[in-house]
Design a protein around this motif. Structure first.
Motif, short mmCIF file in Angstrom:
data_model
loop_
_atom_site.label_atom_id
_atom_site.label_comp_id
_atom_site.label_asym_id
_atom_site.label_seq_id
_atom_site.Cartn_x
_atom_site.Cartn_y
_atom_site.Cartn_z
N GLU A 254 0.83 -1.21 0.00
CA GLU A 254 0.00 0.00 0.00
C GLU A 254 0.87 1.26 0.00
OE1 GLU A 254 -2.12 -0.94 3.57
OE2 GLU A 254 -3.97 -1.39 2.48
N LYS A 255 1.97 1.19 0.72
CA LYS A 255 2.88 2.33 0.78
C LYS A 255 3.48 2.62 -0.59
CE LYS A 255 5.14 2.91 4.52
NZ LYS A 255 6.08 2.83 5.67
N ALA A 256 3.81 1.58 -1.35
CA ALA A 256 4.37 1.75 -2.68
C ALA A 256 3.36 2.42 -3.61
CB ALA A 256 4.81 0.41 -3.25
N LYS A 257 2.08 2.01 -3.49
CA LYS A 257 1.03 2.60 -4.31
C LYS A 257 0.87 4.08 -3.99
CE LYS A 257 -3.95 2.26 -5.26
NZ LYS A 257 -5.22 1.55 -4.92
N ILE A 258 0.87 4.38 -2.70
CA ILE A 258 0.74 5.77 -2.28
C ILE A 258 1.92 6.59 -2.77
CG2 ILE A 258 0.82 7.28 -0.26
CD1 ILE A 258 -0.91 5.27 1.20
N ARG A 259 3.13 6.01 -2.65
CA ARG A 259 4.33 6.73 -3.05
C ARG A 259 4.27 7.11 -4.52
NH1 ARG A 259 7.78 2.97 -2.32
NH2 ARG A 259 8.05 3.32 -0.08
N ASP A 260 3.80 6.21 -5.36
CA ASP A 260 3.71 6.49 -6.80
C ASP A 260 2.73 7.63 -7.07
OD1 ASP A 260 5.54 4.51 -7.31
OD2 ASP A 260 4.03 2.99 -7.84
N ARG A 261 1.57 7.55 -6.44
CA ARG A 261 0.55 8.58 -6.65
C ARG A 261 1.02 9.94 -6.13
NH1 ARG A 261 -4.76 6.62 -7.56
NH2 ARG A 261 -4.55 4.67 -8.72
N ILE A 262 1.59 9.93 -4.93
CA ILE A 262 2.05 11.18 -4.33
C ILE A 262 3.18 11.80 -5.14
CG2 ILE A 262 3.19 12.17 -2.30
CD1 ILE A 262 0.30 11.59 -1.83
N SER A 263 4.13 10.97 -5.57
CA SER A 263 5.27 11.48 -6.34
C SER A 263 4.80 12.14 -7.63
CB SER A 263 6.24 10.35 -6.66
OG SER A 263 6.81 9.83 -5.47
N LYS A 264 3.82 11.51 -8.29
CA LYS A 264 3.30 12.07 -9.54
C LYS A 264 2.68 13.44 -9.31
CE LYS A 264 -0.12 11.19 -13.17
NZ LYS A 264 -1.19 10.27 -13.67
#
Length: 348
Positions: A254-264
């Motif tokens: 879940e953290k990886a998914k959030i990281r991708d969305r947030i980074s974008k």
């Protein structure tokens, strides 16, 4: 002459009391040099176009908000210091500025017991170390967005004047304590995915991620303090993730998914809403909060808009809230949202 001085002092006290019962307060405007004049309006830079900074791809515009009260900082003079039984020395409006000679000024010194325990984010007491003020001191940025601040008895002086208490209070650093406030927005849409227009203004309605603070129960923009040596861009992402998405307790996937969305989202150009001194009840004569508030807008609605909001860290609750002038917010956050609404040509 004495009667005249006493009269001005009582007028100042009455003005302060009236202000504390509901009149607006001032957030000092960032200037090339210290200038917290009481007549300054709250405004952003007049520059148009991208700004190259060391921490973010930001831009500002000539958007202006409503004029603030002509009074000096107010929340920084609330009678009782937050989280304590300490009462501030009453400072009337006409005695706030350091240029005003006031031999009768006898504020109490207060530093919260937690700060006195010397956590990693806090400075030691003055005298036990020699910080370099008005510069970058190792990993700690001790410069002020307001310019060069004055010193007295080896301690920095609040650039916006007296607060009625000395020491650091709840703040870790002597002088400026730098914070970052990420304002994450999206358009409110109807069942068909079209922008929702406000019934009165006929302008599209923005929504922003708002948290309910545990310490005071007020709704606010998620944000926090910049760690020593940390870039503001990292602080913006970290604070949003920890307070609005509860990233401290989720699974690695879940953290990886959030990281991708947030980074974008946070790599997109951000609208720098404000940079400067914040009128905050935690401020003292020797320690104060300054912030960078940046708006990151999910225009398409397919970035952070699809993530599940979960309160974490300092947040009691978290939710998407319609941007509207009637919604009460913590500290200076209503002013920030007004600027965002004007920049996005949205309802306010």
């Amino acid at each position: 002459m004495i009667h005249s001085l006493l009269r001005r002092d009582w007028i100042g006290r009455i003005r302060l009391a009236l202000t504390l019962f509901g009149l607006p307060y001032t957030v000092c405007t960032p200037r090339p040099s210290i200038s917290c004049s009481y007549s300054h309006n709250f405004r952003t830079s007049q520059t148009l176009g991208p700004i190259s900074t060391s921490f973010c791809n930001l831009y500002t515009t000539g958007v202006q908000t409503m004029s603030s009260s002509s009074a000096p900082h107010v929340k920084s003079r609330y009678p009782q210091y937050p989280g304590s039984k300490i009462n501030r020395f009453l400072v009337p409006d006409d005695k706030v500025g350091w240029s005003q000679n006031w031999p009768q000024y006898k504020p109490l010194s207060y530093t919260d017991p937690l700060v006195e325990k010397k956590p990693v984010w806090a400075d030691p007491e003055i005298g036990s170390f020699s910080p370099k003020f008005n510069t970058v001191d190792g990993a700690v940025d001790r410069t002020s967005f307001e310019g060069s601040y004055k010193m007295e008895k080896q301690k920095p002086l609040n650039p916006c004047g007296r607060t009625g208490v000395t020491g650091r209070g709840l703040l870790g650093r002597w002088g400026p304590n730098h914070a970052a406030d990420p304002i994450v927005t999206r358009w409110k849409v109807d069942a068909k995915g079209g922008k929702t227009l406000h019934s009165v203004s006929k302008r599209p309605v923005l929504q922003f991620v708002s948290i309910k603070r545990k310490d005071c129960g007020e709704w606010a923009i998620p944000g926090g303090m910049v760690d020593a040596g940390e870039q503001v861009s990292i602080t913006l992402q970290r604070e949003f993730s920890e307070e609005a998405l509860n990233s401290l307790v989720i699974t690695p996937a879940e953290k990886a998914k959030i990281r991708d969305r947030i980074s974008k989202l946070f790599k997109s150009p951000g609208f720098q809403v404000y940079k400067g001194y914040v009128d905050d009840p935690r401020n003292t004569d020797n320690a104060w909060i300054e912030t960078v508030a940046v708006n990151f807008h999910d225009d398409s609605g397919n970035s952070v808009s699809e993530l599940l909001l979960q309160a974490g860290d300092d947040a009691g609750e978290v939710q998407w809230v319609d941007v509207d002038s009637s919604f009460p917010l913590y500290a200076s956050h209503s002013h920030f949202l007004e600027l965002v609404a004007k920049e996005r040509k949205a309802h306010w």
